[in-house]
Scaffold this motif. Structure first.
Motif, PDB file in Angstrom:
ATOM      1  N   SER A  97     -38.394  34.030 -54.186  1.00 11.62           N
ATOM      2  CA  SER A  97     -38.056  33.945 -55.604  1.00 11.62           C
ATOM      3  C   SER A  97     -37.743  32.504 -55.992  1.00 11.62           C
ATOM      4  CB  SER A  97     -36.847  34.834 -55.914  1.00 11.62           C
ATOM      5  OG  SER A  97     -35.664  34.270 -55.364  1.00 11.62           O
ATOM      6  N   ALA A  98     -37.746  32.274 -57.297  1.00 12.27           N
ATOM      7  CA  ALA A  98     -37.332  30.958 -57.800  1.00 12.27           C
ATOM      8  C   ALA A  98     -35.893  30.670 -57.384  1.00 12.27           C
ATOM      9  CB  ALA A  98     -37.478  30.929 -59.326  1.00 12.27           C
ATOM     10  N   CYS A  99     -35.056  31.707 -57.312  1.00 17.04           N
ATOM     11  CA  CYS A  99     -33.668  31.530 -56.877  1.00 17.04           C
ATOM     12  C   CYS A  99     -33.600  31.052 -55.430  1.00 17.04           C
ATOM     13  CB  CYS A  99     -32.897  32.841 -57.023  1.00 17.04           C
ATOM     14  SG  CYS A  99     -32.781  33.466 -58.713  1.00 17.04           S
ATOM     15  N   ASP A 100     -34.461  31.605 -54.575  1.00 13.18           N
ATOM     16  CA  ASP A 100     -34.478  31.181 -53.170  1.00 13.18           C
ATOM     17  C   ASP A 100     -34.799  29.691 -53.056  1.00 13.18           C
ATOM     18  OD1 ASP A 100     -34.003  33.819 -52.318  1.00 13.18           O
ATOM     19  OD2 ASP A 100     -36.147  34.261 -52.183  1.00 13.18           O
ATOM     20  N   VAL A 101     -35.734  29.235 -53.862  1.00 17.22           N
ATOM     21  CA  VAL A 101     -36.107  27.816 -53.824  1.00 17.22           C
ATOM     22  C   VAL A 101     -34.966  26.956 -54.350  1.00 17.22           C
ATOM     23  CG1 VAL A 101     -37.775  26.091 -54.594  1.00 17.22           C
ATOM     24  CG2 VAL A 101     -38.547  28.410 -54.045  1.00 17.22           C
ATOM     25  N   SER A 102     -34.307  27.402 -55.416  1.00 15.44           N
ATOM     26  CA  SER A 102     -33.169  26.649 -55.944  1.00 15.44           C
ATOM     27  C   SER A 102     -32.050  26.525 -54.913  1.00 15.44           C
ATOM     28  CB  SER A 102     -32.627  27.309 -57.218  1.00 15.44           C
ATOM     29  OG  SER A 102     -33.418  26.979 -58.334  1.00 15.44           O
ATOM     30  N   ASP A 103     -31.795  27.609 -54.150  1.00  8.72           N
ATOM     31  CA  ASP A 103     -30.767  27.540 -53.100  1.00  8.72           C
ATOM     32  C   ASP A 103     -31.099  26.448 -52.093  1.00  8.72           C
ATOM     33  OD1 ASP A 103     -29.321  29.622 -54.208  1.00  8.72           O
ATOM     34  OD2 ASP A 103     -30.141  31.155 -52.870  1.00  8.72           O
ATOM     35  N   ALA A 104     -32.371  26.332 -51.734  1.00  6.85           N
ATOM     36  CA  ALA A 104     -32.774  25.303 -50.775  1.00  6.85           C
ATOM     37  C   ALA A 104     -32.624  23.911 -51.368  1.00  6.85           C
ATOM     38  CB  ALA A 104     -34.213  25.542 -50.334  1.00  6.85           C
ATOM     39  N   LEU A 105     -32.901  23.772 -52.655  1.00  8.14           N
ATOM     40  CA  LEU A 105     -32.766  22.469 -53.300  1.00  8.14           C
ATOM     41  C   LEU A 105     -31.295  22.105 -53.513  1.00  8.14           C
ATOM     42  CD1 LEU A 105     -35.761  22.643 -55.798  1.00  8.14           C
ATOM     43  CD2 LEU A 105     -35.558  21.224 -53.761  1.00  8.14           C
ATOM     44  N   ASN A 106     -30.446  23.104 -53.724  1.00 12.91           N
ATOM     45  CA  ASN A 106     -29.004  22.840 -53.752  1.00 12.91           C
ATOM     46  C   ASN A 106     -28.564  22.238 -52.424  1.00 12.91           C
ATOM     47  OD1 ASN A 106     -28.147  25.874 -55.596  1.00 12.91           O
ATOM     48  ND2 ASN A 106     -28.580  23.830 -56.377  1.00 12.91           N
ATOM     49  N   GLN A 107     -29.077  22.781 -51.335  1.00 13.74           N
ATOM     50  CA  GLN A 107     -28.719  22.294 -50.006  1.00 13.74           C
ATOM     51  C   GLN A 107     -29.170  20.850 -49.808  1.00 13.74           C
ATOM     52  OE1 GLN A 107     -30.787  21.744 -47.084  1.00 13.74           O
ATOM     53  NE2 GLN A 107     -29.060  21.540 -45.671  1.00 13.74           N
ATOM     54  N   GLN A 108     -30.217  20.452 -50.542  1.00 11.81           N
ATOM     55  CA  GLN A 108     -30.708  19.070 -50.483  1.00 11.81           C
ATOM     56  C   GLN A 108     -29.914  18.133 -51.388  1.00 11.81           C
ATOM     57  OE1 GLN A 108     -33.409  17.582 -48.775  1.00 11.81           O
ATOM     58  NE2 GLN A 108     -33.500  19.437 -47.531  1.00 11.81           N
ATOM     59  N   GLY A 109     -28.922  18.675 -52.099  1.00 17.74           N
ATOM     60  CA  GLY A 109     -28.084  17.839 -52.952  1.00 17.74           C
ATOM     61  C   GLY A 109     -28.460  17.847 -54.418  1.00 17.74           C
ATOM     62  N   LEU A 110     -29.421  18.701 -54.801  1.00 15.38           N
ATOM     63  CA  LEU A 110     -29.803  18.790 -56.211  1.00 15.38           C
ATOM     64  C   LEU A 110     -28.973  19.878 -56.876  1.00 15.38           C
ATOM     65  CD1 LEU A 110     -33.697  18.523 -55.978  1.00 15.38           C
ATOM     66  CD2 LEU A 110     -32.060  16.717 -56.506  1.00 15.38           C
ATOM     67  N   ALA A 111     -27.976  19.474 -57.650  1.00 14.25           N
ATOM     68  CA  ALA A 111     -27.023  20.435 -58.219  1.00 14.25           C
ATOM     69  C   ALA A 111     -27.703  21.459 -59.114  1.00 14.25           C
ATOM     70  CB  ALA A 111     -25.939  19.687 -59.006  1.00 14.25           C
ATOM     71  N   GLN A 112     -28.771  21.053 -59.824  1.00 16.84           N
ATOM     72  CA  GLN A 112     -29.462  21.973 -60.726  1.00 16.84           C
ATOM     73  C   GLN A 112     -30.555  22.778 -60.022  1.00 16.84           C
ATOM     74  OE1 GLN A 112     -30.619  19.085 -63.682  1.00 16.84           O
ATOM     75  NE2 GLN A 112     -28.900  19.623 -65.013  1.00 16.84           N
ATOM     76  N   ASN A 131     -42.810  15.903 -51.459  1.00 22.01           N
ATOM     77  CA  ASN A 131     -42.475  14.620 -50.853  1.00 22.01           C
ATOM     78  C   ASN A 131     -42.079  14.814 -49.393  1.00 22.01           C
ATOM     79  OD1 ASN A 131     -39.848  15.663 -50.904  1.00 22.01           O
ATOM     80  ND2 ASN A 131     -39.231  14.463 -52.689  1.00 22.01           N
ATOM     81  N   GLU A 132     -41.456  13.805 -48.792  1.00 18.49           N
ATOM     82  CA  GLU A 132     -41.144  13.859 -47.364  1.00 18.49           C
ATOM     83  C   GLU A 132     -40.085  14.913 -47.028  1.00 18.49           C
ATOM     84  OE1 GLU A 132     -38.344  11.080 -49.360  1.00 18.49           O
ATOM     85  OE2 GLU A 132     -40.528  11.347 -49.368  1.00 18.49           O
ATOM     86  N   LYS A 133     -39.394  15.423 -48.045  1.00 17.62           N
ATOM     87  CA  LYS A 133     -38.365  16.442 -47.826  1.00 17.62           C
ATOM     88  C   LYS A 133     -38.927  17.864 -47.892  1.00 17.62           C
ATOM     89  CE  LYS A 133     -34.615  13.755 -47.739  1.00 17.62           C
ATOM     90  NZ  LYS A 133     -33.660  13.734 -46.599  1.00 17.62           N
ATOM     91  N   LEU A 134     -40.196  18.012 -48.218  1.00 17.50           N
ATOM     92  CA  LEU A 134     -40.764  19.341 -48.438  1.00 17.50           C
ATOM     93  C   LEU A 134     -40.609  20.234 -47.213  1.00 17.50           C
ATOM     94  CD1 LEU A 134     -42.363  21.299 -50.251  1.00 17.50           C
ATOM     95  CD2 LEU A 134     -44.467  20.298 -49.328  1.00 17.50           C
ATOM     96  N   GLY A 135     -40.890  19.704 -46.035  1.00 17.56           N
ATOM     97  CA  GLY A 135     -40.782  20.504 -44.819  1.00 17.56           C
ATOM     98  C   GLY A 135     -39.374  21.030 -44.598  1.00 17.56           C
ATOM     99  N   GLU A 136     -38.360  20.199 -44.881  1.00 12.53           N
ATOM    100  CA  GLU A 136     -36.973  20.631 -44.740  1.00 12.53           C
ATOM    101  C   GLU A 136     -36.656  21.781 -45.684  1.00 12.53           C
ATOM    102  OE1 GLU A 136     -34.077  17.510 -45.027  1.00 12.53           O
ATOM    103  OE2 GLU A 136     -35.344  16.078 -43.943  1.00 12.53           O
ATOM    104  N   VAL A 137     -37.144  21.666 -46.911  1.00 18.16           N
ATOM    105  CA  VAL A 137     -36.903  22.719 -47.900  1.00 18.16           C
ATOM    106  C   VAL A 137     -37.545  24.026 -47.453  1.00 18.16           C
ATOM    107  CG1 VAL A 137     -37.320  23.446 -50.283  1.00 18.16           C
ATOM    108  CG2 VAL A 137     -36.680  21.073 -49.799  1.00 18.16           C
TER     109      VAL A 137
END
Length: 248
Positions: A22-37, A207-213
């Protein structure tokens, strides 16, 4: 079981992988990367069709409209006839035509209609995200072609607007959470991954962070599945979240 993370990171494999989340699952991963939104692009509603088990995912193919009075020349080629396979079309307006409160733009004309979805579907696009109004709601739904927009309208864009850019960065004006300023700007770049479902629309940079996400997403989903099971059995939510998410 969550689908395996693609190793080669080809575009098609990434799209297939992300479509299972889900879009929520992706947002959770981006939160972990430091993206508050969490990559969220606010105020967009799913107009056609309401997606349930899967998300619409693709690379952003961006289109910028502007008033006919804009000094920039109109793009001569039709953007809809150039849509790449597996793309998500993202259509926007210049910052001066955007608002931070509903209806989020100053334009009453629809930027997108049923014929555009018909052509986009033929071109094997995966969906369209319109930072403005759309029209011909029944046509999009009859096609079962995924569309998100700020609002609805009846009037075509031709009398008032022109396309001034294709595959250009789109700036999006939003309300700022920072009390020291009223607004801030998000950006969608051509080639960003767009993940959209009934919860909303998320932007993920390629970008270079895609694999981590991508590696984080299934681990977080598994952890939260365990948290849900604990809560249903009476365990405190905070305690369970700390335990399972701490294992990621």
């Amino acid at each position: 079981m969550p689908p395996p993370v693609p190793k080669s990171l080809s575009t098609k494999e990434v799209i297939k992988f992300l479509s299972s989340y889900s879009a929520c699952d992706v947002s959770d991963a981006l939160n972990q990367q430091g993206l508050a939104q969490g990559g969220f692009i606010p105020n967009l509603l799913n107009r056609s069709p309401v997606l349930s088990a899967t998300s619409a995912v693709g690379k952003a193919y961006t289109v910028l409209y502007a008033p006919k009075s804009d000094p920039r020349p109109a793009v001569k080629q039709s953007y809809i006839d150039q849509v790449p396979e597996d793309a998500i079309i993202v259509i926007g307006l210049p910052l001066e035509l955007q608002l931070t409160t509903a209806p989020y733009h100053r334009v009453t004309n629809a930027l997108y209609g049923g014929l555009m979805s018909t052509r986009a579907q033929y071109r094997k696009a995966n969906g369209s995200v319109v930072l403005g109004r759309i029209r011909d709601l029944d046509e999009h739904n009859e096609l079962k072609y995924p569309v998100w927009s700020y609002g609805l309208g009846t009037t075509a864009n031709g009398p008032a607007l022109k396309v001034v850019g294709i595959d250009v960065p789109l700036e999006i004006k939003i309300t700022s959470i920072d009390p020291s300023k009223d607004e801030e700007t998000l950006k969608v770049n051509p080639g960003d991954y767009i993940i959209a479902d009934k919860n909303g629309v998320v932007r993920l940079e390629d970008n270079e962070k895609l694999g981590e996400v991508l590696n984080y997403i299934p681990k977080r989903v598994e952890a939260d599945t365990n948290v849900s099971a604990d809560i249903k059995n009476g365990k405190p939510a905070v305690e369970s979240q700390k335990f399972w998410r701490g294992k990621i």
